[in-house]
Design a protein around this motif. Structure first.
Motif, PDB file in Angstrom:
ATOM      1  N   LEU A  61       2.431   3.140 -22.478  1.00  0.00           N
ATOM      2  CA  LEU A  61       3.774   3.689 -22.671  1.00  0.00           C
ATOM      3  C   LEU A  61       4.557   3.770 -21.364  1.00  0.00           C
ATOM      4  CD1 LEU A  61       3.187   4.263 -25.605  1.00  0.00           C
ATOM      5  CD2 LEU A  61       4.112   6.551 -25.293  1.00  0.00           C
ATOM      6  N   ILE A  62       3.882   4.119 -20.301  1.00  0.00           N
ATOM      7  CA  ILE A  62       4.585   4.213 -19.013  1.00  0.00           C
ATOM      8  C   ILE A  62       5.001   2.822 -18.545  1.00  0.00           C
ATOM      9  CG2 ILE A  62       4.349   4.871 -16.587  1.00  0.00           C
ATOM     10  CD1 ILE A  62       2.408   7.065 -17.497  1.00  0.00           C
ATOM     11  N   GLU A  63       4.134   1.848 -18.766  1.00  0.00           N
ATOM     12  CA  GLU A  63       4.490   0.489 -18.353  1.00  0.00           C
ATOM     13  C   GLU A  63       5.692  -0.032 -19.134  1.00  0.00           C
ATOM     14  OE1 GLU A  63       2.120  -2.872 -19.682  1.00  0.00           O
ATOM     15  OE2 GLU A  63       2.016  -3.605 -17.619  1.00  0.00           O
ATOM     16  N   ALA A  64       5.693   0.253 -20.425  1.00  0.00           N
ATOM     17  CA  ALA A  64       6.764  -0.286 -21.271  1.00  0.00           C
ATOM     18  C   ALA A  64       8.049   0.523 -21.161  1.00  0.00           C
ATOM     19  CB  ALA A  64       6.292  -0.328 -22.724  1.00  0.00           C
ATOM     20  N   ASN A  65       7.956   1.720 -20.589  1.00  0.00           N
ATOM     21  CA  ASN A  65       9.138   2.583 -20.489  1.00  0.00           C
ATOM     22  C   ASN A  65       9.153   3.253 -19.118  1.00  0.00           C
ATOM     23  OD1 ASN A  65       9.874   2.733 -23.646  1.00  0.00           O
ATOM     24  ND2 ASN A  65       7.670   3.004 -23.413  1.00  0.00           N
ATOM     25  N   GLN A  66       9.469   2.487 -18.115  1.00  0.00           N
ATOM     26  CA  GLN A  66       9.487   2.995 -16.735  1.00  0.00           C
ATOM     27  C   GLN A  66      10.286   4.279 -16.636  1.00  0.00           C
ATOM     28  OE1 GLN A  66       8.112   1.723 -13.806  1.00  0.00           O
ATOM     29  NE2 GLN A  66       6.923   0.303 -15.071  1.00  0.00           N
ATOM     30  N   GLY A  67       9.695   5.303 -16.044  1.00  0.00           N
ATOM     31  CA  GLY A  67      10.411   6.546 -15.834  1.00  0.00           C
ATOM     32  C   GLY A  67      10.444   7.455 -17.046  1.00  0.00           C
ATOM     33  N   ILE A  68       9.614   7.171 -18.033  1.00  0.00           N
ATOM     34  CA  ILE A  68       9.546   8.002 -19.239  1.00  0.00           C
ATOM     35  C   ILE A  68       9.066   9.406 -18.860  1.00  0.00           C
ATOM     36  CG2 ILE A  68       7.162   7.380 -19.769  1.00  0.00           C
ATOM     37  CD1 ILE A  68       7.939   7.276 -22.732  1.00  0.00           C
ATOM     38  N   SER A  69       9.486  10.391 -19.643  1.00  0.00           N
ATOM     39  CA  SER A  69       9.084  11.775 -19.360  1.00  0.00           C
ATOM     40  C   SER A  69       7.765  12.102 -20.054  1.00  0.00           C
ATOM     41  CB  SER A  69      10.153  12.739 -19.864  1.00  0.00           C
ATOM     42  OG  SER A  69      10.147  12.782 -21.280  1.00  0.00           O
ATOM     43  N   GLN A  70       7.130  13.170 -19.600  1.00  0.00           N
ATOM     44  CA  GLN A  70       5.873  13.580 -20.215  1.00  0.00           C
ATOM     45  C   GLN A  70       6.076  13.973 -21.675  1.00  0.00           C
ATOM     46  OE1 GLN A  70       4.057  15.386 -16.043  1.00  0.00           O
ATOM     47  NE2 GLN A  70       3.855  16.567 -17.906  1.00  0.00           N
ATOM     48  N   SER A  71       7.171  14.644 -21.948  1.00  0.00           N
ATOM     49  CA  SER A  71       7.431  15.064 -23.332  1.00  0.00           C
ATOM     50  C   SER A  71       7.592  13.864 -24.253  1.00  0.00           C
ATOM     51  CB  SER A  71       8.695  15.919 -23.406  1.00  0.00           C
ATOM     52  OG  SER A  71       8.466  17.159 -22.794  1.00  0.00           O
ATOM     53  N   ALA A  72       8.231  12.824 -23.735  1.00  0.00           N
ATOM     54  CA  ALA A  72       8.454  11.644 -24.569  1.00  0.00           C
ATOM     55  C   ALA A  72       7.120  10.950 -24.872  1.00  0.00           C
ATOM     56  CB  ALA A  72       9.412  10.680 -23.873  1.00  0.00           C
ATOM     57  N   VAL A  73       6.247  10.888 -23.876  1.00  0.00           N
ATOM     58  CA  VAL A  73       4.921  10.298 -24.112  1.00  0.00           C
ATOM     59  C   VAL A  73       4.161  11.138 -25.126  1.00  0.00           C
ATOM     60  CG1 VAL A  73       2.697   9.742 -23.078  1.00  0.00           C
ATOM     61  CG2 VAL A  73       4.796   9.251 -21.822  1.00  0.00           C
ATOM     62  N   ALA A  74       4.227  12.459 -24.939  1.00  0.00           N
ATOM     63  CA  ALA A  74       3.517  13.361 -25.850  1.00  0.00           C
ATOM     64  C   ALA A  74       3.994  13.167 -27.286  1.00  0.00           C
ATOM     65  CB  ALA A  74       3.706  14.803 -25.406  1.00  0.00           C
ATOM     66  N   ARG A 107      14.391  19.008 -14.573  1.00  0.00           N
ATOM     67  CA  ARG A 107      13.221  19.660 -15.172  1.00  0.00           C
ATOM     68  C   ARG A 107      12.095  18.663 -15.409  1.00  0.00           C
ATOM     69  NH1 ARG A 107      15.980  21.869 -20.484  1.00  0.00           N
ATOM     70  NH2 ARG A 107      16.607  19.689 -20.358  1.00  0.00           N
ATOM     71  N   SER A 108      12.464  17.430 -15.634  1.00  0.00           N
ATOM     72  CA  SER A 108      11.468  16.467 -16.120  1.00  0.00           C
ATOM     73  C   SER A 108      10.972  15.523 -15.029  1.00  0.00           C
ATOM     74  CB  SER A 108      12.056  15.664 -17.282  1.00  0.00           C
ATOM     75  OG  SER A 108      12.914  14.673 -16.796  1.00  0.00           O
ATOM     76  N   HIS A 109       9.830  14.959 -15.272  1.00  0.00           N
ATOM     77  CA  HIS A 109       9.245  13.986 -14.352  1.00  0.00           C
ATOM     78  C   HIS A 109       9.453  12.579 -14.898  1.00  0.00           C
ATOM     79  CE1 HIS A 109       6.310  17.287 -12.886  1.00  0.00           C
ATOM     80  NE2 HIS A 109       7.404  17.274 -12.171  1.00  0.00           N
ATOM     81  N   ALA A 110       9.785  11.670 -13.991  1.00  0.00           N
ATOM     82  CA  ALA A 110       9.865  10.262 -14.371  1.00  0.00           C
ATOM     83  C   ALA A 110       8.522   9.624 -14.014  1.00  0.00           C
ATOM     84  CB  ALA A 110      11.011   9.583 -13.631  1.00  0.00           C
ATOM     85  N   LEU A 111       7.804   9.206 -15.039  1.00  0.00           N
ATOM     86  CA  LEU A 111       6.451   8.674 -14.805  1.00  0.00           C
ATOM     87  C   LEU A 111       6.510   7.195 -14.457  1.00  0.00           C
ATOM     88  CD1 LEU A 111       4.667  10.402 -17.817  1.00  0.00           C
ATOM     89  CD2 LEU A 111       4.680  11.129 -15.429  1.00  0.00           C
ATOM     90  N   GLN A 112       5.695   6.819 -13.497  1.00  0.00           N
ATOM     91  CA  GLN A 112       5.609   5.416 -13.099  1.00  0.00           C
ATOM     92  C   GLN A 112       4.172   5.037 -12.799  1.00  0.00           C
ATOM     93  OE1 GLN A 112       8.084   4.265  -9.860  1.00  0.00           O
ATOM     94  NE2 GLN A 112      10.009   4.706 -10.938  1.00  0.00           N
ATOM     95  N   LEU A 113       3.868   3.771 -13.050  1.00  0.00           N
ATOM     96  CA  LEU A 113       2.566   3.247 -12.640  1.00  0.00           C
ATOM     97  C   LEU A 113       2.608   2.956 -11.142  1.00  0.00           C
ATOM     98  CD1 LEU A 113       1.662   0.682 -15.453  1.00  0.00           C
ATOM     99  CD2 LEU A 113       1.043   3.090 -15.280  1.00  0.00           C
TER     100      LEU A 113
END
Lengths: 160, 160
Positions: A61-74, A107-113
DNA sequence: TATTGTTATACTCTATAACTATA
DNA sequence: TATAGTTATAGAGTATAACAATA
């Protein structure tokens, strides 16, 4: 009457053939059986990479959606937010993922590989494809689509 | 360019549509999704009866195989023997099951339903059938058989 | 007021290892 | 030697509730 034709046992303690009753007819029972087998096969195939299905899904999910938030992954993986914290903790601890500041919501984190995360994920995807081919090897393309369709519809029925 | 056609977000923190990548194509992912939905529906339908899928399966096996041993139940449901101890502990604590002395092997217990266990199980079976009809309601008889067949074959592929 | 991430906490499920009593 | 049940224990997975920061 000889030993070879003895009467039914007084109890089933030694029966080799166990009657499963209504269980084999239940979708839930079959789903659990299949998932157990598939999960075990996943572990055998990817265990060396020290990765769980949940972690793999998160990386994808992080690879396909650069900068996705933790809530969105959850939400996408149907985990609680607090569960994602721990999953990300482990992935970040292994240097596969970073929590960056979000550009638009502090408030949110942008997740990246990380580069290392990207390299590992490339390997994992190959192994997962091999795993997938192994467990679905006996199924034709048509049958795979049918299975996917039926599982989706079972899911819809469980929500309504 | 107006607001309705804004460029792609710098990160995916606010995207409503998340790209699941290869996940939807994976049987394991679909199995997990379906099982999660079905399990939640089971809990909504049978939660009042304070029964888990594992406990229900155990009751069914004892009913269909009077005097079955704990090890035989564990093997059939693919639990460890030590896990069965706890499941039986709870069922016995609720007065639904009894551990009787086995007539032929003093190491093992012959499991039996109590009258109360039999009465409860009769109710549970009806509720499980209703649950089953709800989740598989959108599937024809033919499709249910197909799903059963495909899940069985996925399982075989995971073992070989 | 609502949401994001976090922490503390707890519960469930499950297994492993070692024990006992039998076989 | 091997098996059935048990115990103690531990790990994984997950959730709930409450909090601070931010929206």
């Amino acid at each position: 009457m000889n030993a070879a034709s003895r009467p039914p046992a007084a109890d089933a303690a030694r029966e080799e053939t166990i009657d499963l009753g209504m269980l084999p007819a239940l979708i839930g029972f079959n789903l659990r059986s299949a998932q157990l087998s598939v999960f075990q096969h996943f572990n055998r195939t990817l265990g060396k990479s020290e990765i769980t299905p949940a972690q793999f899904g998160t990386l994808i999910l992080i690879e396909a959606n650069q900068g996705i938030s933790q809530s969105a992954v959850a939400a996408a993986l149907r985990f609680d937010r607090s569960t994602l914290v721990q999953i990300i903790d482990r992935l970040e601890g292994r240097g596969l993922v970073v929590r960056k500041a979000s550009s638009r919501d502090r408030r949110s984190h942008a997740l990246q590989l990380t580069p290392r995360g990207e390299r590992l994920l490339a390997e994992l995807k190959q192994r997962v494809r091999a795993h997938e081919d192994a467990i679905a090897g006996a199924l034709s393309e048509d049958e795979r689509r049918t299975l996917h369709d039926l599982l989706t519809r079972v899911q819809s029925g469980s929500e309504g």
